[in-house]
Design a protein around this motif. Sequence first.
Motif: not given
Length: 406
Positions: A211-225
């Motif tokens: 589940k936490r891996v999924g959170d990480l992957l979605r965070a990467i998709d949303a990365y704005s840097g």
Amino acid sequence: MALTDTGIRAAKPREREYKLADSGGLYLLVTPSGGRLWRLKYRFLGIERKLALGKYPAMTLGEARKAAHAAKVSMSGGDDPSAAKRRERVARKLAAGITFAAVSQEYVEKAEREGRSPATITKLRWAREWLLPAIGHRPISEVEPHELLAVLKQQENKGNLETARRTRAFASRVFRYAVATARAKTDPAALLLGAVAAPQPKNLAAIIDAKRVGDLLRAIDAYSGNFTTRYALALSPHVFVRPGELRQAEWSEIDFDAAIWRIPAARMKQRREHVVPLSRQSLAIFAAARELTCHGRYVFPAMGKQDRPLSENTVTAALRRMGFAADEMTAHGFRAMASTLLNESGKWSSDAIERALSHRDTDQIRAVYHRGAHWKERVAMAQWWSDHLDTLREGATILPFANAAR
């Protein structure tokens, strides 16, 4: 007539060099360029010889006479002053080449010629700098264990246990090299193994909960840097290579038609080429990055510096900005994530997973056999893994993996 300082200072250069005699074979040679050189003419075993004593005014008239007298005393004892001077010159040259500073520098340069990675060379130079103040000037054959121990204890007292370990290991390599090249008899650093506290191994933080891996992957998709950092982040979980291998990826290494990434041995920790099969998702990330950076050398160039790759802390810093703490996830953690979940899946052989991670096989004969093995399985595993990451990203219900091996 004996020379005087006044006469020497008044001597002017001529078109050709000429001599100003003193006494007992001592004379001053005046060169066309204005140089004034002390020479002693003498006979040894019936043969006329010349001995260079020094330069005026660095060597005064009085000092030149004393040097000439010392040479004659040596000659009366049966020693040729010119031969003695040559021996001294050779001894000085040899001495300059047998200090710890000289031999350790030679060892580092040897490592560079052997193609060791820039990161490794940097670590070698770093360890060398720790040792130079204490033993750099010492002839390497005379360095005692207690001299090295003093350096290691200084590091230990500051809590730098890993630094002490690396420093001792580097010193031992240098001493073994000195033994091999006949400039030392023993390796005093070997006697210090275990003399300082050993660093406690630390497992690099990694997310392995589905589940936490999924959170990480979605965070990467949303990365704005920076877009380069985002592509490096996006690719990391799919290929799970070491952070340094990822950030230094070059376009010349990527074969889109064959769907492989060929990492040269010079950049690999194990000093052997590593070929990474690329899933459709990995190829898509490379293709997206190519639209922006294909005109340069690196797949992931540093911001504003196309001739340099991302810095080693870029991905880790991005993880922190996304809210993943140091004790939860690191750039190296993508490897542990893949290793854990792939092994838990029960779908892939441990050998294929280890080859994908480019881990060294301790059995050298087995390693030779397995070098080209498991390729088809690795190709299938790469695609399955990327598809599985997509499933985790979408947040679908994840069922426990079966325990049965494939």
